[in-house]
Design an enzyme around this catalytic site. Structure first.
Site, PDB file in Angstrom:
ATOM      1  N   LYS A  76       4.153  43.793  40.791  1.00 53.44           N
ATOM      2  CA  LYS A  76       5.077  44.932  40.858  1.00 53.44           C
ATOM      3  C   LYS A  76       4.307  46.222  40.627  1.00 53.44           C
ATOM      4  CE  LYS A  76       9.508  46.360  38.743  1.00 53.44           C
ATOM      5  NZ  LYS A  76      10.504  45.976  37.697  1.00 53.44           N
ATOM      6  N   SER A 171      15.087  45.529  39.034  1.00 58.34           N
ATOM      7  CA  SER A 171      14.257  46.421  39.843  1.00 58.34           C
ATOM      8  C   SER A 171      13.029  45.746  40.457  1.00 58.34           C
ATOM      9  CB  SER A 171      13.786  47.585  38.971  1.00 58.34           C
ATOM     10  OG  SER A 171      13.004  47.100  37.875  1.00 58.34           O
ATOM     11  N   SER A 195      15.599  42.820  35.005  1.00 61.28           N
ATOM     12  CA  SER A 195      14.961  43.242  36.257  1.00 61.28           C
ATOM     13  C   SER A 195      14.135  42.171  36.950  1.00 61.28           C
ATOM     14  CB  SER A 195      14.069  44.468  35.999  1.00 61.28           C
ATOM     15  OG  SER A 195      14.869  45.599  35.773  1.00 61.28           O
TER      16      SER A 195
END
Length: 527
Positions: A76, A171, A195
């Site tokens: 990420k 996210s 997330s």
């Protein structure tokens, strides 16, 4: 080969059925073919191929570094990566190249894993859909699956696409999509309030949030220091345990990590669950929960009960306060953490030079989107001298009550809690964006936020497809630092439900050379 699990591919590499370079090239080719998903912000093709060559040399010499040697992974884009741009999907950090790797990234590289690239997210990880980053939203691979299209009778890819494709959740949506679309075998996410687990549920993969303090946060660009945890996304529970065994342990660069060293996690094959006690929190049966997920939740509980496990209803009485408490604490820490982005040392800097104050204001206005600015304003309001006691201090007290609820339940003899992960299956983008970011996050993370406030481990495991042919995941919550027990139970559950593999029929047709005509529909992700 791309449809196999991490362990299966590791065995294939050791047996010489495929080389790290060949595997890397297959993943890079599929990343390009699935570019329309927008899962990656940066693809580190040159670096990955170089790492693959080094891995190949080790295999030739019989000096493999372990199960992760030669395995492609993604990260990420809020984890620092040396020599690779790290943006947090924000204008504020466009062009920022860190001089060091996050500890979790370095540990994977030290094991010989191949870094394929950096994945997309909500700006600074503030969101639950992966739709609010400056590089555009991430599209759920299941939008293009045979299972979903047959149920929806959708038009082929490219026709009326704007109204058809589904969100990934967030996210860490880019990481979840990358694993779901077979472009890597493991991806790192971050989990502040769900997330990692939220997108895992929507994308049909396993999403693990380890105990707070088990895995180092060094190099993870902070959102909420007291809740952030590096998360792991894989295709099966065993793979998540393998990666956790590599990442877990004390880090002198992160004072929140535990002192005791952890050995690699090897999950036993649980055959008898009769001694287990499964807790079902009654407060999680909320009116907004879809009837389909509620039904699957009940079926999962019945599954444990039918195999002899004790399934009881438990109470987490302060659950109703968790959303408000989380909002106050989250935005307060966000306001503090975001203060470092002022245009002076790194990141975006505006052209205004009238005064330092004007430069600060313009830089932050240009660098942050509305969501980030809104959370900064809320947090600063809660931290004002006249508000501090009434908001921040009270929220900390409520957080302690929420954590104590879990302690009381586990002290009563419960081994794990079984809950939904999300209120509903993945929804179309056009429907998702009708709500504002704050409302969406409050709704979508209702079952996951309290876990972060209590510092507990939790994992989302895909259970079944909905009536629309979309993944539905359930969440297991364990005792602090009992991650291995949690994953052992999750592995047993995974084996029982046999979640179906995504069928990328159209993409397979376009990528026959990549998949070597491999029938993904018949590939089992179970050990």
């Amino acid at each position: 080969m791309l449809g196999r699990t991490l362990r299966e591919v590791s065995a294939a590499l050791k047996q010489g059925q495929i080389t790290p370079t060949e595997l890397c090239q297959k993943c890079l080719s599929l990343i390009k073919k699935t570019k329309f998903l927008n899962a990656y912000i940066t693809v580190s093709e040159e670096g990955a191929l170089k790492q693959a060559e080094e891995s190949e040399e080790r295999y030739k010499k019989g000096q493999s570094l372990g199960d992760l040697d030669g395995i492609p992974f993604a990260v990420k884009d809020n984890f620092s990566t040396s020599g690779i741009e790290t943006t947090c999907a924000s204008n504020m950090l466009k062009g920022y190249v860190p001089p060091y790797n996050a500890t979790v990234v370095q540990k994977l590289l030290d094991q010989g894993a191949l870094l394929m690239g950096k994945t997309n997210l909500d700006e600074f990880a503030m969101g639950s859909g992966s739709t609010d980053g400056v590089f555009g939203p991430v599209k759920n691979p299941w939008s293009y699956s045979k299972q979903y299209r047959e149920k929806r009778k959708q038009k082929p890819h490219g026709e009326n696409e704007d109204s058809n494709w589904l969100i990934t959740g967030g996210s860490s949506g880019g990481s979840a999509a990358a694993v779901s679309a077979f472009t890597c075998f493991v991806a790192l996410g971050s989990d502040t309030g769900g997330s990692t687990r939220n997108p895992a549920a929507h994308c049909g993969v396993v999403g693990l949030k380890p105990s707070y303090g088990l895995v180092s946060r060094h190099g993870l660009i902070p959102l909420v220091n007291s809740m952030d945890v590096p998360g792991i996304l894989t295709r099966c529970v065993d793979d998540a345990a393998t990666v956790l065994g590599v990442l877990a342990g004390h880090d002198c660069k992160d004072s929140t990590t535990i002192q005791d060293p952890f050995k690699p996690f090897i999950l036993p094959n649980l055959t008898d669950v009769s001694k287990l006690c499964i807790g079902i929190p009654k407060e999680y049966l909320v009116p907004e929960l879809s009837s389909e997920i509620q039904s699957l939740w009940s079926k999962a509980a019945n599954l444990f009960e039918s195999e002899g496990a004790k399934v009881i209803e438990v109470s987490l009485p302060h659950t109703s306060y968790s959303i408000v408490c989380y909002h106050v604490l989250c935005t307060s820490e966000v306001a503090s953490n975001m203060a470092r982005f002022d245009g002076l040392e790194y990141g975006h800097r505006c052209d205004i030079n009238v005064s330092t104050e004007a430069m600060y204001a313009a830089t932050r206005r240009e660098g942050f989107n509305d969501v980030v600015r809104g959370r900064i304003l809320s947090g600063n309001f809660f931290l004002l001298k006249e508000n501090y006691e009434n908001y921040f201090v009270k929220a900390q007290k409520v957080r302690r009550l929420i954590a104590n609820d879990f302690v009381n339940v586990f002290n009563s003899g419960v081994d794990v809690l079984l809950t939904p992960t999300t209120l509903r299956e993945a929804v179309p983008y056009v429907e998702f964006v009708k709500e504002d970011n704050r409302t969406r996050s409050a709704q979508d993370d209702i079952f996951t936020q309290a876990v972060n406030m209590a510092g507990l481990p939790a994992v989302s495991v895909p259970m079944a497809l909905s009536n629309q042919g979309l993944p539905i995941g359930l969440q297991f919550i364990g005792r602090a630092f009992c991650d291995q027990q949690l994953l052992t139970i999750a592995k047993w559950f995974e084996k029982q439900v046999q979640f179906p593999v995504i069928q990328f029929q159209e993409i397979m047709d376009d990528c026959s050379s990549v998949f070597e005509n491999e029938k993904l529909a018949s590939v089992s992700l179970k050990q």
